[in-house]
Design a protein around this motif. Structure first.
Motif, PDB file in Angstrom:
ATOM      1  N   ILE A   1      26.103  63.024  50.474  1.00 27.95           N
ATOM      2  CA  ILE A   1      26.622  63.479  49.922  1.00 27.95           C
ATOM      3  C   ILE A   1      26.469  64.453  48.121  1.00 27.95           C
ATOM      4  CG2 ILE A   1      28.962  63.397  51.159  1.00 27.95           C
ATOM      5  CD1 ILE A   1      30.560  62.085  48.042  1.00 27.95           C
ATOM      6  N   ASN A   2      25.453  64.064  48.642  1.00 25.33           N
ATOM      7  CA  ASN A   2      25.310  64.491  46.599  1.00 25.33           C
ATOM      8  C   ASN A   2      24.201  65.917  46.722  1.00 25.33           C
ATOM      9  OD1 ASN A   2      26.097  62.283  45.164  1.00 25.33           O
ATOM     10  ND2 ASN A   2      24.389  61.180  45.698  1.00 25.33           N
ATOM     11  N   ASN A   3      24.049  65.976  48.095  1.00 25.71           N
ATOM     12  CA  ASN A   3      23.407  67.766  48.192  1.00 25.71           C
ATOM     13  C   ASN A   3      24.419  68.820  49.046  1.00 25.71           C
ATOM     14  OD1 ASN A   3      20.356  66.480  47.996  1.00 25.71           O
ATOM     15  ND2 ASN A   3      20.739  65.769  49.755  1.00 25.71           N
ATOM     16  N   ILE A   4      23.823  70.047  48.029  1.00 24.46           N
ATOM     17  CA  ILE A   4      25.059  71.239  48.623  1.00 24.46           C
ATOM     18  C   ILE A   4      23.703  72.236  48.738  1.00 24.46           C
ATOM     19  CG2 ILE A   4      26.431  73.101  47.899  1.00 24.46           C
ATOM     20  CD1 ILE A   4      27.571  70.905  44.821  1.00 24.46           C
ATOM     21  N   LEU A   5      24.468  72.419  50.487  1.00 24.99           N
ATOM     22  CA  LEU A   5      23.312  73.330  51.057  1.00 24.99           C
ATOM     23  C   LEU A   5      24.527  74.191  51.680  1.00 24.99           C
ATOM     24  CD1 LEU A   5      23.045  70.282  53.507  1.00 24.99           C
ATOM     25  CD2 LEU A   5      21.497  70.193  51.329  1.00 24.99           C
ATOM     26  N   LEU A   6      24.312  75.790  50.658  1.00 23.70           N
ATOM     27  CA  LEU A   6      23.820  76.764  50.844  1.00 23.70           C
ATOM     28  C   LEU A   6      23.731  77.779  52.124  1.00 23.70           C
ATOM     29  CD1 LEU A   6      24.605  77.967  47.077  1.00 23.70           C
ATOM     30  CD2 LEU A   6      25.927  76.855  48.420  1.00 23.70           C
ATOM     31  N   ILE A   7      24.506  77.877  53.103  1.00 22.71           N
ATOM     32  CA  ILE A   7      23.917  79.125  54.844  1.00 22.71           C
ATOM     33  C   ILE A   7      24.729  80.305  54.380  1.00 22.71           C
ATOM     34  CG2 ILE A   7      23.107  76.981  55.711  1.00 22.71           C
ATOM     35  CD1 ILE A   7      26.021  77.745  57.353  1.00 22.71           C
TER      36      ILE A   7
ATOM     37  N   THR B   1      19.013  78.303  51.683  1.00 23.56           N
ATOM     38  CA  THR B   1      18.493  78.279  52.494  1.00 23.56           C
ATOM     39  C   THR B   1      18.429  79.795  53.045  1.00 23.56           C
ATOM     40  OG1 THR B   1      20.277  78.147  53.793  1.00 23.56           O
ATOM     41  CG2 THR B   1      19.219  75.897  54.178  1.00 23.56           C
ATOM     42  N   GLY B   2      17.294  79.779  53.937  1.00 26.93           N
ATOM     43  CA  GLY B   2      16.852  81.596  54.496  1.00 26.93           C
ATOM     44  C   GLY B   2      17.981  81.783  55.568  1.00 26.93           C
ATOM     45  N   GLY B   3      18.286  83.005  56.029  1.00 25.95           N
ATOM     46  CA  GLY B   3      19.171  83.675  56.511  1.00 25.95           C
ATOM     47  C   GLY B   3      19.614  83.016  58.087  1.00 25.95           C
TER      48      GLY B   3
END
Ligand code: S3P
Length: 173
Positions: free
Chosen positions: A5-11, A81-83
């Motif tokens: 849960i330490n990573n925040i992953l933006l999409i 991340t890329g779209g």
């Protein structure tokens, strides 16, 4: 705990502000900023448009998938991340497994406005980028929603507002 849960992953789509928000968020939370496009460029030494030219979208997607895997080996990151990252099921599974997935939901209008001043996105180098963005959203919108744990509306919000909203949502999560 299986999930990191330490990573925040933006999409989210092109022009949703992923890279700028991720940088700010990483700075605010004292995490490491990573970006799949940047990793692809670092590895190859060329820009994304050149890869599309030489290898087509398929070639880029393979490189993007490898870059994602490398990024997700890390810990305590904010990853932009890329779209198109959600197109591969493998990528969607990896993202869901390795952090909190945050979807930056953005209207077509805002995407058009935010992407208009740059020409570094090969998929938008055509006569009607707005139509392209609409078509992409038709296929990708459900995929973003499928894996998002947190969804933030980005229209009319500053980077700081988006970043604060994400931090609040993660704390409440
Ligand atoms: C793409 C989005 C781009 C980049 C490439 C393809 C896409 O990243 O990965 O041009 O398919 O939506 P951003 O979403 O950061 O612009």
């Amino acid at each position: 705990m299986a999930k990191n849960i330490n990573n925040i992953l933006l999409i989210g789509p092109m022009g949703s502000g992923k890279t700028s928000v991720a940088k700010l968020l990483a700075n605010n939370l004292d995490k490491k900023f990573l970006d799949t496009d940047e990793e692809v460029m670092k590895k190859t030494g060329v820009d994304i448009a050149y890869i599309f030219d030489m290898e087509g979208e398929e070639g880029f997607r393979k490189r993007e998938c490898l870059a994602l895997k490398e990024c997700l080996n890390d810990n305590n990151t904010v990853l932009s991340t890329g779209g198109g990252i959600v197109l591969y099921k493998e990528n969607r599974d990896l993202l869901q497994d390795r952090g909190t997935v945050v979807y930056l939901q953005t209207s077509i209008r805002s995407q058009v406005e935010r992407t208009a001043s740059t020409n570094n996105r090969p998929l938008l180098q055509n006569k009607d980028p707005e139509e392209t963005l609409k078509k992409l959203m038709l296929t990708r919108g459900p995929l973003y929603k499928e894996i998002a744990e947190i969804t933030i509306m980005t229209d009319n919000k500053s980077l700081q507002e988006m970043s604060e909203e994400i931090q609040r949502a993660i704390n409440e999560h």
